[in-house]
Scaffold this motif. Structure first.
Motif, PDB file in Angstrom:
ATOM      1  N   ARG A 161      31.899  36.525  28.981  1.00 11.06           N
ATOM      2  CA  ARG A 161      31.082  37.349  29.572  1.00 11.06           C
ATOM      3  C   ARG A 161      31.492  37.129  31.160  1.00 11.06           C
ATOM      4  O   ARG A 161      31.804  38.132  31.948  1.00 11.06           O
ATOM      5  CB  ARG A 161      29.713  36.919  29.472  1.00 11.06           C
ATOM      6  CG  ARG A 161      28.712  38.251  29.840  1.00 11.06           C
ATOM      7  CD  ARG A 161      27.331  37.742  29.283  1.00 11.06           C
ATOM      8  NE  ARG A 161      26.534  37.705  30.333  1.00 11.06           N
ATOM      9  CZ  ARG A 161      25.685  36.464  30.724  1.00 11.06           C
ATOM     10  NH1 ARG A 161      25.899  35.509  29.817  1.00 11.06           N
ATOM     11  NH2 ARG A 161      25.134  36.377  31.943  1.00 11.06           N
ATOM     12  N   ARG A 167      33.862  26.954  35.494  1.00 10.78           N
ATOM     13  CA  ARG A 167      32.392  26.281  35.271  1.00 10.78           C
ATOM     14  C   ARG A 167      32.037  26.629  33.817  1.00 10.78           C
ATOM     15  O   ARG A 167      31.391  25.405  33.380  1.00 10.78           O
ATOM     16  CB  ARG A 167      31.613  27.692  35.879  1.00 10.78           C
ATOM     17  CG  ARG A 167      30.175  27.393  36.158  1.00 10.78           C
ATOM     18  CD  ARG A 167      29.433  28.699  36.564  1.00 10.78           C
ATOM     19  NE  ARG A 167      29.938  29.199  37.866  1.00 10.78           N
ATOM     20  CZ  ARG A 167      28.956  29.924  38.559  1.00 10.78           C
ATOM     21  NH1 ARG A 167      27.844  30.002  38.153  1.00 10.78           N
ATOM     22  NH2 ARG A 167      29.317  30.457  39.786  1.00 10.78           N
ATOM     23  N   GLY A 212      25.562  32.031  24.965  1.00 13.93           N
ATOM     24  CA  GLY A 212      25.286  32.493  25.950  1.00 13.93           C
ATOM     25  C   GLY A 212      26.595  32.677  26.867  1.00 13.93           C
ATOM     26  O   GLY A 212      26.378  33.598  27.823  1.00 13.93           O
TER      27      GLY A 212
ATOM     28  N   VAL B 205      26.521  24.995  36.974  1.00 16.19           N
ATOM     29  CA  VAL B 205      26.399  24.887  35.594  1.00 16.19           C
ATOM     30  C   VAL B 205      25.139  25.058  35.196  1.00 16.19           C
ATOM     31  O   VAL B 205      24.868  25.793  34.228  1.00 16.19           O
ATOM     32  CB  VAL B 205      26.616  23.271  35.195  1.00 16.19           C
ATOM     33  CG1 VAL B 205      26.497  22.889  34.074  1.00 16.19           C
ATOM     34  CG2 VAL B 205      28.168  23.030  35.451  1.00 16.19           C
ATOM     35  N   LEU B 208      24.812  28.904  35.301  1.00 19.74           N
ATOM     36  CA  LEU B 208      25.662  29.543  34.076  1.00 19.74           C
ATOM     37  C   LEU B 208      24.591  29.208  32.954  1.00 19.74           C
ATOM     38  O   LEU B 208      24.480  30.256  31.896  1.00 19.74           O
ATOM     39  CB  LEU B 208      26.814  28.693  33.567  1.00 19.74           C
ATOM     40  CG  LEU B 208      27.570  28.965  32.592  1.00 19.74           C
ATOM     41  CD1 LEU B 208      28.095  30.386  32.694  1.00 19.74           C
ATOM     42  CD2 LEU B 208      28.596  28.084  32.091  1.00 19.74           C
ATOM     43  N   PHE B 209      23.993  28.070  32.421  1.00 22.45           N
ATOM     44  CA  PHE B 209      23.138  28.130  31.235  1.00 22.45           C
ATOM     45  C   PHE B 209      21.977  28.894  31.432  1.00 22.45           C
ATOM     46  O   PHE B 209      21.560  29.438  30.239  1.00 22.45           O
ATOM     47  CB  PHE B 209      22.510  26.753  31.282  1.00 22.45           C
ATOM     48  CG  PHE B 209      21.656  26.509  30.157  1.00 22.45           C
ATOM     49  CD1 PHE B 209      22.022  26.041  29.037  1.00 22.45           C
ATOM     50  CD2 PHE B 209      20.231  26.213  30.239  1.00 22.45           C
ATOM     51  CE1 PHE B 209      21.189  25.619  27.965  1.00 22.45           C
ATOM     52  CE2 PHE B 209      19.484  25.895  29.325  1.00 22.45           C
ATOM     53  CZ  PHE B 209      19.775  25.648  28.173  1.00 22.45           C
ATOM     54  N   ALA B 211      21.597  31.885  32.976  1.00 21.13           N
ATOM     55  CA  ALA B 211      22.178  33.091  32.569  1.00 21.13           C
ATOM     56  C   ALA B 211      22.382  33.216  31.086  1.00 21.13           C
ATOM     57  O   ALA B 211      22.376  34.447  30.712  1.00 21.13           O
ATOM     58  CB  ALA B 211      23.606  33.399  33.421  1.00 21.13           C
ATOM     59  N   GLY B 212      22.800  32.244  30.515  1.00 18.21           N
ATOM     60  CA  GLY B 212      23.217  32.288  29.103  1.00 18.21           C
ATOM     61  C   GLY B 212      21.852  32.559  28.089  1.00 18.21           C
ATOM     62  O   GLY B 212      21.914  33.032  27.219  1.00 18.21           O
TER      63      GLY B 212
END
Lengths: 216, 216
Positions: A161, A167, A212, B205, B208-209, B211-212
């Motif tokens: 995505r 990252r 994710g 980080v 990102l999590f 968002a996942g």
DNA sequence: CCGTTATGTAATCATCGATTACATTTCGCG
DNA sequence: CGCGAAATGTAATCGATGATTACATAACGG
């Protein structure tokens, strides 16, 4: 390479006495230390010497100090770790980078959970100065590079995505390493009666991460 | 609570002699040990006693053994850890559970990175038997429960993609804990010259999590 | 066959955790 | 008060460990 002791002459007196020189003390000490660690005991030079049936000072002919022994132990453990992961990846679908990433993570966690003491020695800078072993550093860097490549391929195939690979890489490493360490550091209460249960959790966590970051 | 020493009588001879009884040796020993750890030295009972200007055997009047001292040290460190996290959460948007989770993670990692030795003592079952301190276990469990609640609220508000909260919780814990330990265990090469740099990575980080796992 | 080198032994030291016997201070109770 | 018990610190000591040194013995090569 282990030198072959060509059946040394018996001592002057006993017919079955141990030869003065050990066969390959260095190797034997490393194995003894690995075994000690695996048993949960803490590794001491003396105890390793004791297992090798050798005087307490002998190991220091092969290692300048305790840290050097531990570094050698770590190198051996890391070698095994890496070998198993790469063997697992051999038989993983080569076409699908995310499936490979998954297989990698599972293999990583499986080994870490089945060899907790060895994983601890490998991954923690506690037993010797971090970076004191070039081989260990290199081996580890290669595992990271391997992960990096899988993610890059996934990105190239449009499976991700986001394109912020750096990252994603760090997050993925943190996730997997964190899971391993949680298990190691006793953060999973002993509900998980079955070791198999924790391994299933590991799979689920990895799958959650992949879901994710995957494009959809 | 520290007992107040009411200006004890001077010894028979010297007018400025240290009183036989230390003010609150227990507390002083814990602080000395915390300081030792923070300095990167390894914590020994003797050294703590030395810093408290007390005989090597004195600490054992307050702690049955070294592990008990370390457990007390861990309790104190955990208290500070938890206090800072909860203080941070006080001033975090109460309406948005994911924003709170983010703030939690950042506060967690900030403390872990600025107090590496203390975090190490807290989180590793290496310095004393894991679960030997009920307070430590409880404090830690409450942080986990706090995280759990935030995720549950997020789910209730339809902010999450999946409803498998257990899995998300473990993954989130592994991610955050793993990032902290990677930093601790020297898995971040010293590129990150700036401490601020690593803290930025931590934020990324976590984002990102989130968002996942977030619905979209 | 001899001597140089590699390797193990023995003795020793400092540090550490831990225990014990003893000294001093503190505190409660009559 | 004041006295005795409990709390707290001291001193001496023990066993284990990492480490160093001087020495002994085996292995190897010219």
């Amino acid at each position: 390479m282990p030198r072959q002791t060509s059946k040394p002459r018996a001592r002057h007196q006993a017919s079955e006495a141990r030869p003065y020189h050990h066969g390959d003390l260095r190797r034997v000490l490393i194995d003894a230390a690995l075994q000690l660690a695996a048993e949960g005991a803490e590794v001491s030079v003396r105890e390793a010497a004791r297992r090798a049936a050798v005087s307490p000072g002998a190991p220091f002919r092969h290692f300048p100090n305790r840290d050097a022994l531990m570094a050698a132990v770590a190198e051996e453990a890391q070698r095994r770790f890496r070998a198993e992961i790469e063997a697992t990846l051999e038989q993983a679908c080569p076409a699908n980078p995310l499936a490979r990433f998954r297989a990698f993570g599972i293999a990583y966690l499986r080994w870490a959970m089945r060899n907790p003491a060895h994983f601890e020695i490998i991954s923690t800078g506690r037993y010797f100065a971090h970076g004191s072993s070039a081989e260990l550093t290199r081996d580890n860097a290669e595992l990271v590079a391997l992960t990096e490549r899988m993610l890059a391929e996934a990105a190239a195939q449009g499976l991700l995505r986001s394109t912020d690979l750096k990252r994603i890489l760090i997050a993925g490493r943190a996730l997997i390493y964190g899971f391993a360490r949680m298990n190691l550091d006793g953060h999973f209460p002993r509900w998980g009666v079955e070791e198999r249960e924790i391994e299933r959790m590991a799979e689920e966590v990895i799958d959650l991460f992949i879901a994710g970051i995957a494009a959809r």
